[in-house]
Design a protein around this motif. Structure first.
Motif, mmCIF file in Angstrom:
data_model
loop_
_atom_site.group_PDB
_atom_site.id
_atom_site.type_symbol
_atom_site.label_atom_id
_atom_site.label_comp_id
_atom_site.label_asym_id
_atom_site.label_seq_id
_atom_site.Cartn_x
_atom_site.Cartn_y
_atom_site.Cartn_z
ATOM 1 N N ASN A 45 15.405 -9.034 -14.519
ATOM 2 C CA ASN A 45 14.578 -7.855 -14.324
ATOM 3 C C ASN A 45 15.331 -6.578 -14.651
ATOM 4 N N LEU A 46 16.589 -6.529 -14.264
ATOM 5 C CA LEU A 46 17.353 -5.297 -14.392
ATOM 6 C C LEU A 46 18.039 -5.149 -15.737
ATOM 7 N N ASP A 47 18.236 -6.256 -16.450
ATOM 8 C CA ASP A 47 18.980 -6.206 -17.709
ATOM 9 C C ASP A 47 18.182 -6.640 -18.934
ATOM 10 N N ARG A 48 17.162 -7.492 -18.742
ATOM 11 C CA ARG A 48 16.497 -8.080 -19.908
ATOM 12 C C ARG A 48 14.984 -7.870 -19.902
ATOM 13 N N ARG A 49 14.516 -6.978 -19.039
ATOM 14 C CA ARG A 49 13.083 -6.694 -18.992
ATOM 15 C C ARG A 49 12.853 -5.189 -18.927
ATOM 16 N N VAL A 50 11.695 -4.795 -19.408
ATOM 17 C CA VAL A 50 11.253 -3.422 -19.207
ATOM 18 C C VAL A 50 10.469 -3.407 -17.903
ATOM 19 N N GLU A 51 11.013 -2.719 -16.920
ATOM 20 C CA GLU A 51 10.399 -2.618 -15.603
ATOM 21 C C GLU A 51 10.223 -1.146 -15.254
ATOM 22 N N ALA A 52 9.256 -0.859 -14.403
ATOM 23 C CA ALA A 52 9.053 0.528 -13.999
ATOM 24 C C ALA A 52 8.724 0.604 -12.513
ATOM 25 N N LEU A 53 9.403 1.509 -11.828
ATOM 26 C CA LEU A 53 9.084 1.863 -10.450
ATOM 27 C C LEU A 53 8.597 3.304 -10.436
ATOM 28 N N ILE A 54 7.629 3.610 -9.595
ATOM 29 C CA ILE A 54 7.166 4.980 -9.433
ATOM 30 C C ILE A 54 7.404 5.424 -8.001
ATOM 31 N N ARG A 55 7.802 6.681 -7.851
ATOM 32 C CA ARG A 55 8.066 7.221 -6.525
ATOM 33 C C ARG A 55 6.776 7.735 -5.906
ATOM 34 N N LEU A 56 6.514 7.298 -4.675
ATOM 35 C CA LEU A 56 5.364 7.777 -3.924
ATOM 36 C C LEU A 56 5.711 9.121 -3.288
ATOM 37 N N THR A 57 4.751 10.031 -3.296
ATOM 38 C CA THR A 57 5.002 11.368 -2.746
ATOM 39 C C THR A 57 4.022 11.771 -1.658
ATOM 40 N N ASP A 58 2.840 11.170 -1.623
ATOM 41 C CA ASP A 58 1.839 11.542 -0.631
ATOM 42 C C ASP A 58 2.304 11.103 0.761
ATOM 43 N N PRO A 59 2.330 12.023 1.736
ATOM 44 C CA PRO A 59 2.779 11.641 3.084
ATOM 45 C C PRO A 59 1.998 10.473 3.677
ATOM 46 N N ALA A 60 0.703 10.381 3.379
ATOM 47 C CA ALA A 60 -0.094 9.273 3.905
ATOM 48 C C ALA A 60 0.368 7.941 3.313
ATOM 49 N N HIS A 61 0.754 7.948 2.049
ATOM 50 C CA HIS A 61 1.241 6.729 1.415
ATOM 51 C C HIS A 61 2.590 6.319 1.992
ATOM 52 N N LEU A 62 3.451 7.302 2.226
ATOM 53 C CA LEU A 62 4.753 7.005 2.825
ATOM 54 C C LEU A 62 4.581 6.422 4.224
ATOM 55 N N ALA A 63 3.617 6.964 4.965
ATOM 56 C CA ALA A 63 3.350 6.449 6.312
ATOM 57 C C ALA A 63 2.806 5.032 6.255
ATOM 58 N N TYR A 64 1.967 4.744 5.265
ATOM 59 C CA TYR A 64 1.406 3.397 5.127
ATOM 60 C C TYR A 64 2.517 2.383 4.859
ATOM 61 N N ILE A 65 3.431 2.715 3.952
ATOM 62 C CA ILE A 65 4.538 1.817 3.636
ATOM 63 C C ILE A 65 5.431 1.625 4.857
ATOM 64 N N ASP A 66 5.673 2.694 5.594
ATOM 65 C CA ASP A 66 6.489 2.603 6.800
ATOM 66 C C ASP A 66 5.846 1.664 7.817
ATOM 67 N N GLU A 67 4.551 1.805 7.995
ATOM 68 C CA GLU A 67 3.846 0.942 8.943
ATOM 69 C C GLU A 67 3.862 -0.512 8.484
ATOM 70 N N LEU A 68 3.741 -0.724 7.174
ATOM 71 C CA LEU A 68 3.750 -2.080 6.635
ATOM 72 C C LEU A 68 5.088 -2.760 6.921
ATOM 73 N N PHE A 69 6.188 -2.057 6.699
ATOM 74 C CA PHE A 69 7.505 -2.623 6.993
ATOM 75 C C PHE A 69 7.674 -2.873 8.492
ATOM 76 N N THR A 70 7.248 -1.902 9.299
ATOM 77 C CA THR A 70 7.415 -2.037 10.745
ATOM 78 C C THR A 70 6.665 -3.257 11.265
ATOM 79 N N THR A 71 5.450 -3.465 10.782
ATOM 80 C CA THR A 71 4.663 -4.626 11.202
ATOM 81 C C THR A 71 5.309 -5.923 10.735
ATOM 82 N N THR A 72 5.787 -5.933 9.491
ATOM 83 C CA THR A 72 6.388 -7.147 8.934
ATOM 84 C C THR A 72 7.628 -7.570 9.717
ATOM 85 N N MET A 73 8.465 -6.602 10.083
ATOM 86 C CA MET A 73 9.733 -6.912 10.727
ATOM 87 C C MET A 73 9.605 -7.102 12.241
ATOM 88 N N ALA A 74 8.431 -6.819 12.798
ATOM 89 C CA ALA A 74 8.260 -6.882 14.259
ATOM 90 C C ALA A 74 8.444 -8.307 14.776
#
Length: 730
Positions: free
Chosen positions: A654-683
Motif C-alpha cells: 500500500n505504501l510503496d507499490r500502490r496509489v493510495e489517498a487519505l483525506i483529512r476530515l475538518t468538520d467538528p461533527a465528523h471528528l466527533a463521530y470518529i472519536d465516538e466510533l473508536f471509543t465504542t469499539t475499544m470499550a
C-alpha cells in the motif's frame, strides 16, 4: 473474503495552509537505531491464519444465527484457498528460486512455511469438526438436512437415480490413466474423484479421474419427502454412488475425493511490455497452469492412490492435507442462501444520510446542493450507498451542467449502476475519465471486460502508472454553476465503488465541494492519466511518495508531545498492519507514554502490551455480519485533532507499490463521530478480540456474568438510525 500517492502532503501549520509540512522530516525516524528488540514483529502469515481462526470462531458460536454460521464456515474455506494461492505460493516461489529473502520476522521462508502447514492443518481439522459436530447437527434440528447416501431410503434413491440420469450423467467426463492416456491436468480448486477399477476379464487394475462439475450445484436439493424438511446431498456423494454407470462392466475398488490448490498469483513485468492488457491476458491463461501447492484428500484415501497423486502432481507429503469428507466447505455458501430469515441476522435497512435529504418536503433530492452546503461523511452499510455515492454519480451523468467526471475503479460488479452512469455521461457528451485497475487480484478478467465496455461508450479509460496499482477511491465531478463558475464536487472513500459489496463492507466516504480538495484531485488525476509530476496537495496524503512519511510525522508529533507532558493519543483502524517503519514509530510513541489504540481486522505484526516496548498499545479486532473495511488515522495533536480516512492499509504494497489517498476530515461533527466510533469499539462492553503479546487473540464477547457484550455493528446501526429519526422529528 481480498486484501497499496504520489504527492507531497500539505497541512495546516501555525494556522496557515501550506505544502511544507514535510520539509523538516527526519528520515531517521523510520530507521531502527538498534534500541528496539529484534523479536518485535509477529509473523504476518501466521497472523493471517489467526485472523481466519477468528472467522472460524464465529462459525463455532451458537449465539450466531445458524445460517450465518454456515456462511462463516464457507468464508473460512474461501479465505484459506486464496491464502494458499497467493501467500503460500509466494513463499514457495522464493524457496524454489533460491531467493533467500527473509520474512518480516527475519526467519527463513522454509521455516515459516513449515509453521504455516502445521497451523493450517490444525485449523482445517477444527473447521471440519465445527461442520460435523456443531453446525450440521444444528441444521438437522432446524429442518435442514445435509444427507449422505446411507441416509436415503429406497424411494429417495430411486428419485436420485432419475436426477443423476437426466441432469448429471450427461455432464460427467471420466478420464482414464494408462499408457494411452497420460495423467490429466487437474485444475485449481476443482473437486475430483479418484477411482480405481478392476477389469474382470484381464484382472488389470486401472486408475481414472472424474471431475465434479463446477457448473452444477454443489449441494443437490432432494425431492420433498412430505416431512417439510429441506434436504441436500453433496454432488460428489451422489456421483460416487453411480460410478457403476460410468464404468460399466468394471469392478469399482476404491474411490476418494481430492482437491488441488495451485499458485494463481499473477506477475507482470510492466517495464518490459508494450500492451498491459495483452500481457495480463496472457498471464491469466498461464495462471490456470500454476504449480500445485496444496493437495486436500479425504482421510480414507488409500496409500496407492495417494502415492500416484503425489508423484504425478509433483508435491511433497508436507503439502498433503488429510481431512474428513466433504472437502471444500465453500459450497456451504449455497446452503446459507436459503430463505430462512429467522436463521439469519435481523435485517438492517440502510438509511439515507440526513444531509442528503431534500431541503424542502416532497422535493427531489439534489446531491450537489447538499454537498454545497458542507462536507458530508457517510458510513456504509449503515447509510445507503445507493442514495449517496450511486445517486451522486447518476445525478452527475444526467445533469446538463456537469462538464466532466473523473473516477478510479478498483473493483466493481459487471452490471454496476456506477458503470452505467459513466456510460450514460459519456453518451450525453460529457468528458468522462475512468482509471481502471486491471491488476486487481482475481478481478482482472472482469475489469478488462467492463473497461472495454466503457471504451466503446466513449469513456476515456486509462490504466494508471507503470509499476503501481491504483487503489485509491476517488470520484470528481466538474460542474458549471449558475454564475458561470466551475465547481468541483468530490467523493473520497475507503471502499470500492461496488454496489454489491457496499451492503456487506463497512466503509466511510466523504463528499466535499471544498475548492482546495477539487484542485488536489484534479492534479492527482492529471498525474495518473498523463505525465504530470505534482507535489503539492493540501488536504490529501498520497502514496507511494509521502503517505508513510506524513503518518510518521504525525506519530512523531504525538511522541514529542508526550515527552513534553502534553496530551497525546493515536487511534488507527486498518485491515492490516505490517509496515515496519510505522510499527517502530508506534513502539517509540508507546515508550514515550502515548496511548495507542489500534483496530485491525486481519493481519497485525505489531506486538502490543510488552514491557518497555508497547505497554500503552491496545489492539482489537472486530468481526461480524459486516466486513470491517474502513481505514482511519486519528492523532490528538494537543487538542487540534488530525483525522484522516482513505484507502491505505499499513503494508508495504500500500505504501510503496500502490496509489493510495487519505483525506483529512475538518468538520467538528465528523471528528466527533470518529472519536465516538473508536471509543465504542475499544470499550470493555463491546465484543471484540484482544491481541496478546504472544500473537494469540482472546475473544471477549461475554461479561463476568456470562451475558453477551454489545455487538459493535448493531450499536452503530442503531445509533445511525436513531440520529436520523431524532433529526427528522426535530
Amino acid at each position: 473474503m481480498q486484501e497499496d500517492g504520489l504527492t507531497e502532503a500539505g497541512y495546516q501549520v501555525d494556522g496557515g495552509v501550506g505544502g511544507d509540512f514535510l520539509d523538516d522530516y527526519d528520515e531517521s525516524t523510520s530507521v531502527d537505531d538498534g534500541t528496539l528488540p529484534i523479536d518485535r514483529y509477529l509473523d504476518r502469515e501466521l497472523s493471517w491464519l489467526r485472523f481466519n481462526q477468528r472467522v472460524l470462531e464465529l462459525a463455532e458460536d451458537d449465539a450466531v444465527p445458524l445460517l450465518e454460521r454456515a456462511n462463516f464456515l464457507a468464508i473460512f474455506a474461501s479465505n484459506l484457498d486464496e491464502f494458499f494461492m497467493v501467500r503460500v505460493a509466494g513463499l514457495k516461489r522464493r524457496i524454489v528460486t533460491g531467493l533467500a529473502v527473509p520474512t518480516n520476522t527475519g526467519r527463513a521462508p522454509a521455516d515459516v512455511l513449515a509453521d504455516i502447514n502445521a497451523l493450517a492443518l490444525e485449523l482445517q481439522l477444527r473447521h471440519a469438526r465445527a461442520f460435523h459436530e456443531l453446525v450440521k447437527p444444528a441444521l438437522d434440528d432446524a429442518g435442514i438436512h445435509i444427507e449422505t447416501w446411507a441416509d436415503l431410503n429406497e424411494a429417495d434413491r430411486a428419485r436420485v437415480d432419475e436426477i443423476f440420469s437426466a441432469q448429471i450423467f450427461p455432464v460427467l467426463m471420466p478420464l482414464a490413466v494408462d499408457p494411452a492416456h497420460p495423467f490429466p491436468y487437474i485444475s485449481g480448486l476443482s473437486l475430483n474423484l479418484s477411482v480405481r477399477v478392476r477389469n474382470p476379464k484381464t484382472d488389470r487394475v486401472e486408475f481414472a479421474r472424474l471431475k465434479v462439475p463446477q457448473v452444477l450445484p454443489r449441494f443437490v436439493q432432494l425431492p420433498d419427502d412430505g416431512s417439510g424438511r429441506v434436504r441436500f446431498l453433496t454432488l460428489e456423494d451422489l456421483i460416487s454412488n453411480h460410478l457403476d454407470e460410468l464404468f460399466p462392466g468394471m469392478e469399482i475398488l476404491e474411490h476418494h475425493e481430492f482437491r488441488v490448490t495451485r499458485n494463481e498469483d499473477v506477475e507482470i513485468e510492466e517495464d518490459e511490455t508494450e500492451n498491459l492488457i495483452q500481457a495480463l491476458e496472457r498471464e491469466l491463461l498461464r495462471r490456470r497452469f500454476g504449480p500445485p501447492i496444496r493437495l486436500e484428500i479425504t482421510d480414507d484415501m488409500d496409500d496407492v492412490t495417494l502415492g500416484l497423486l503425489v508423484r504425478e502432481l509433483g508435491i511433497t507429503e508436507n503439502e498433503v492435507y488429510r481431512l474428513p469428507a466433504p472437502l471444500d466447505l465453500g459450497g456451504l455458501f449455497e446452503v446459507a442462501k436459503l430463505d430462512r430469515p429467522h436463521l439469519k441476522y435481523p435485517k438492517h435497512v440502510p438509511v439515507t444520510p440526513l444531509q442528503l435529504q431534500p431541503a424542502e418536503p416532497n422535493a427531489a433530492p439534489d446531491v450537489f446542493a447538499s454537498i454545497a452546503r458542507g462536507d458530508i461523511l457517510v458510513h456504509h452499510p449503515y447509510e445507503s450507498f445507493a442514495t449517496s455515492v450511486q445517486a451522486f454519480l447518476e445525478q452527475a451523468a444526467r445533469d446538463p451542467n456537469v462538464l466532466a467526471i473523473k473516477q478510479t475503479l478498483y473493483r466493481t460488479s459487471g452490471d454496476s449502476p456506477i458503470i452505467e452512469a459513466l456510460i450514460d455521461a459519456a453518451e450525453a457528451g460529457k468528458a468522462v475519465l475512468a482509471l481502471v485497475e486491471i491488476k486487481a487480484r482475481f478481478d482482472e478478467q472482469n475489469n478488462i471486460e467492463w473497461a472495454r465496455k466503457l471504451e466503446k461508450a466513449g469513456v476515456h479509460v486509462v490504466y494508471g502508472l507503470v509499476g503501481l496499482k491504483t487503489h485509491c477511491k476517488l470520484a470528481l465531478v466538474v460542474r458549471q454553476e449558475k454564475n458561470g463558475e466551475l465547481r468541483h464536487y468530490a467523493h473520497i472513500g475507503t471502499g470500492n465503488y461496488n454496489p454489491k459489496t457496499s451492503r456487506i463492507y463497512e466503509d466511510l466516504g466523504l463528499f466535499t465541494a471544498d475548492d482546495q480538495v477539487g484542485k488536489d484531485l484534479t492534479r492527482l488525476f492529471n498525474e495518473l492519466s498523463g505525465y504530470a509530476i505534482e507535489k503539492k496537495f493540501k488536504r490529501l496524503l498520497v502514496a507511494p511518495r509521502y503517505l508513510r512519511r506524513g503518518l510518521l510525522k504525525h506519530i512523531r508529533t504525538e511522541t514529542e508531545n508526550a515527552r513534553a507532558g502534553l496530551p497525546s493519543g493515536i487511534r488507527i483502524k486498518v485491515n492490516s498492519l505490517v509496515d515496519e517503519a510505522i510499527i517502530d514509530a508506534l513502539y517509540r510513541a508507546s515508550q514515550a507514554g502515548v496511548p495507542v489504540d489500534i483496530v485491525v481486522r486481519g493481519i497485525c505484526a505489531l506486538v502490543p502490551g510488552r514491557d518497555a516496548l508497547s505497554e500503552t498499545i491496545r489492539v482489537r479486532s472486530v468481526l461480524g455480519r459486516y466486513l470491517e473495511h474502513s481505514r482511519i488515522f486519528a492523532f490528538h495533536n494537543n487538542g487540534d485533532p488530525q483525522v484522516y480516512i482513505g484507502s491505505a492499509d499499513m503494508m508495504h504494497r500500500n505504501l510503496d507499490r500502490r496509489v493510495e489517498a487519505l483525506i483529512r476530515l475538518t468538520d467538528p461533527a465528523h471528528l466527533a463521530y470518529i472519536d465516538e466510533l473508536f471509543t465504542t469499539t475499544m470499550a470493555g462492553t463491546t465484543a471484540s478480540w484482544h491481541l496478546q503479546s504472544d500473537g494469540s487473540w482472546q475473544r471477549h464477547h461475554r461479561d463476568e456474568h456470562g451475558r453477551p457484550l454489545a455487538d459493535l455493528q448493531n450499536v452503530v446501526m442503531n445509533q445511525v438510525t436513531s440520529r436520523r429519526r431524532g433529526a427528522t422529528r426535530a
